[in-house]
Design an enzyme around this catalytic site. Structure first.
Site, PDB file in Angstrom:
ATOM      1  N   HIS A   1      -5.617   8.261   6.640  1.00 20.93           N
ATOM      2  CA  HIS A   1      -6.174   6.904   6.577  1.00 20.93           C
ATOM      3  C   HIS A   1      -7.398   6.762   7.485  1.00 20.93           C
ATOM      4  CE1 HIS A   1      -2.650   5.761   4.298  1.00 20.93           C
ATOM      5  NE2 HIS A   1      -3.185   4.577   4.095  1.00 20.93           N
TER       6      HIS A   1
ATOM      7  N   LYS B   1       7.461   2.370   2.968  1.00 22.46           N
ATOM      8  CA  LYS B   1       8.693   1.666   3.306  1.00 22.46           C
ATOM      9  C   LYS B   1       8.432   0.617   4.387  1.00 22.46           C
ATOM     10  CE  LYS B   1      10.702   4.766   6.799  1.00 22.46           C
ATOM     11  NZ  LYS B   1      10.989   4.077   8.045  1.00 22.46           N
TER      12      LYS B   1
END
Lengths: 302, 195
Positions: free
Chosen positions: B35, B101
Site C-alpha cells: 500500500h 477483515k
C-alpha cells in the site's frame, strides 16, 4: 540429552500447534455453534471456522496464514543448558518454515526486510524457569498479530474512553468492578479486529511489563481448568456472561458467541500502581505442549 | 450470488451491506508495504491489472513446487491498517473491491461511495478454506523487495466466500455493530454486576 530427538520433538510441537487446534478449544467453538441460530451469519461463520480447523489438521498446514509470534514456556530441571534448548528451538523454527508449518514471519523493524527464516532479535520469545521435577515441560503458543494488536493495559483509576464524555461516574476504580469495566471495554474495542470468538487472559497487578506477561501466561491454562481463586472464578464467569451479551459475535457479524473463555490471574503490586492487562487470543488459539524425559516424550499436553 | 472479477460498476451498485457472495477471477494481495509503495511511488504498470479489480489484504504462506507457486494458507489480515492509504488507492487505481477483515473507517467508506466500490469481509483465520479457493498463482510482484507475506500475489480464485459489509451507498455493518454493542456496554456498566 538425546539431541536429535529433542530437535525432532520441537519440530513436531510446532507442527501440532500450527495445524491442529487443541480439543478444549474445538469443543468450545462447537459449543458456540449450538448457541447460535441455525442459518444465522454467526452460525455459518462458526461452521466454516470448524471446517477450516478440520482441513488444517488433515493436511498438516497452518490453520491461519499468520503463524504468529512463537511464545515458549519452558520448565527445566536443574543442570540443563538453556542455551542448548534455545539453539534447538531456533533450528526447529527454520525447519518448520521450510515444511510450511510456519510462515517466514520475522521482519527487521527498521529496514522492513523479511529475515526469511523465522528467527531474529527478540524472536522467538522463550521463557525459562527451573523447577524441581526431573523432566522438561514445554508449552508453545503461536500468537497471531491481529489479536495481539488489540491487547490493552489500564492503569487504575482509569477513565473508560468510550464513556468518559458521558458520565464521569463510570470511571474504573481500584476494585473488582473497575477491573470488570476495563475488561468489557477492551472486548468491545477489539471487535472485528481480534477474530472473535476469542479468549482473554487478564492479569490484575504487577508492573507494566510483568502484568502484560502474566496476562499472556494465563492463556496456557486449558479452557476446562477452573480458577482456584473463588473471587477470580466468579469474575471470570460474570465477564464471560456479560461479554456475550454485547452481541458482537463471531468476526463481529453479530451473535451470541463473542468470548469462548476468560482467564484471570493476579500478582502483587506496589501501593502506587494498579494495572489491569488484557491479552486477546483469537479463535485460532494455538497452544500445545509436551513433557520430555530420558530422551523421549513422556506425554503430549492438551 | 457469484461475482466475476474484474467487477463492473453496475454490479457494484447493486451490492448491499449484508449480501453474501462468491468471487471468481483475479484478486491481488496487498498489505502494508504494498500500500505504501502504490501510493508513494505510484507505479503505472499496475493500473491495468487493478482497474475494476480486487485487492486482498492477505499475506499468504506460499510454496514453490517446480516452476509453480502453490498457496498453502491464505486468510485475510486486519484491514484497518490500510485505512490511511485506501481511499487514494481506490481513486488512483480504480479498484472495485477490497477483501479483508474487521472493516475500515469513514475515509474508506466515503471513497467507496464516491468511486463506487465495496468492501468484502472474509472470515479471519480461514486460511485453509480460502487457500482451497485459489486455483492458480498467475504472477507475483515485489517478492524480493518485500518478502513473501508482503509481496503482491496475483491469485486466480473460484467460489471465494465473502460478505459485503461496506457497500457503495454509505452503509457499514461494522459501524452499526459498534454502535449497537456500545449501547449494551453502557448498560452493562451502569447496571453493575448482577447475577
Amino acid at each position: 540429552m538425546d539431541n536429535e530427538k529433542l530437535l525432532d520433538t520441537f519440530v513436531e510441537l510446532i507442527r501440532k500447534t500450527s495445524c491442529n487446534l487443541p480439543v478444549d478449544v474445538v469443543s468450545s467453538i462447537e459449543g458456540g455453534l449450538l448457541n447460535e441460530k441455525r442459518g444465522s451469519i454467526a452460525y455459518d461463520t462458526l461452521q466454516i471456522i470448524l471446517k477450516n480447523i478440520e482441513i488444517a489438521r488433515e493436511k498438516s498446514l497452518p490453520m491461519c496464514q499468520d503463524t504468529g509470534t512463537p511464545v515458549f514456556y519452558i520448565n527445566l530441571p536443574c543442570g540443563i543448558s538453556q542455551g542448548d534448548i534455545c539453539n534447538k528451538i531456533k533450528k526447529a523454527i527454520k525447519i518448520s518454515v521450510r515444511k510450511l508449518y510456519l510462515r517466514p514471519n520475522v521482519v527487521d523493524t527498521l529496514t522492513g526486510k523479511n529475515l526469511g527464516g523465522g528467527t531474529g532479535a527478540g524472536y522467538p520469545v522463550i521463557h525459562f524457569e527451573e523447577w524441581k521435577k526431573d523432566y522438561i515441560r514445554t508449552i508453545l503458543m503461536l500468537k497471531g498479530g491481529g489479536c495481539e494488536n488489540v491487547g490493552a493495559q489500564y492503569s487504575l483509576p482509569s477513565p473508560i474512553k468510550a464513556l468518559e464524555d458521558r458520565d464521569s461516574r463510570l470511571n474504573a476504580g481500584r476494585d473488582l468492578e473497575g477491573v470488570r469495566r476495563c475488561i468489557l471495554d477492551a472486548v468491545h474495542k477489539a471487535q472485528g479486529r481480534g477474530c472473535a470468538p476469542g479468549v482473554i487472559g487478564v492479569c490484575i497487578g504487577g508492573d507494566r511489563v510483568s502484568s502484560y506477561e502474566e496476562s499472556k501466561r494465563q492463556l496456557i491454562k486449558s479452557l476446562d481448568d477452573k480458577n482456584e481463586n473463588p473471587v477470580l472464578y466468579k469474575l471470570e464467569r460474570e465477564i464471560a456472561r456479560d461479554a456475550n451479551k454485547l452481541g458482537i459475535g463471531p468476526m463481529g457479524f453479530g451473535g451470541r458467541t463473542t468470548l469462548l473463555g476468560v482467564k484471570i490471574g493476579s500478582i502483587c503490586r506496589i501501593p502506587a500502581s494498579y494495572f489491569v492487562s488484557i491479552t486477546y487470543m483469537c479463535w485460532a488459539y494455538r497452544r500445545r505442549g509436551f513433557e520430555y524425559k530420558g530422551g523421549k516424550v513422556k506425554k503430549w499436553l492438551y | 450470488m457469484i461475482l466475476n472479477s474484474p467487477i463492473n460498476k453496475k454490479d457494484i451498485d447493486s451490492l448491499k451491506a449484508g449480501d453474501t457472495a462468491y468471487l471468481n477471477g483475479i484478486i491481488v494481495t496487498a498489505r502494508d508495504a504494498a500500500h505504501k509503495y502504490l501510493i508513494e511511488k505510484k507505479p503505472r504498470k499496475y493500473k491495468k491489472l487493478l482497474k475494476n479489480g480486487i485487492i486482498y489484504h492477505c499475506g499468504p504462506v506460499v510454496d514453490r513446487v517446480g516452476k509453480k507457486w502453490i498457496v498453502a494458507a491464505a486468510g485475510p489480515t486486519t484491514s484497518m491498517r490500510e485505512e490511511p492509504y485506501t481511499a487514494e488507492i481506490i481513486r488512483e487505481y480504480e479498484i472495485s473491491g477490497i477483501i479483508g477483515k474487521g472493516g475500515m473507517g469513514d475515509k474508506t467508506l466515503n471513497a467507496l461511495r464516491k468511486y463506487k466500490a465495496v468492501y468484502f469481509h472474509a472470515i479471519g483465520g480461514l486460511a485453509q478454506v480460502l487457500a482451497e479457493c485459489v486455483v492458480d498463482v498467475k504472477d507475483v510482484f515485489m517478492l524480493k523487495e518485500f518478502g513473501s507475506p508482503e509481496a503482491m500475489w496475483i491469485l486466480d480464485v473460484r467460489d471465494f466466500p465473502v460478505t459485503v459489509t461496506m457497500d457503495s451507498h454509505g452503509n457499514s455493518l461494522h459501524k452499526i455493530m459498534y454502535e449497537k454493542s456500545e449501547a449494551v456496554l453502557d448498560k452493562l456498566i451502569k447496571d453493575g454486576t448482577r447475577e
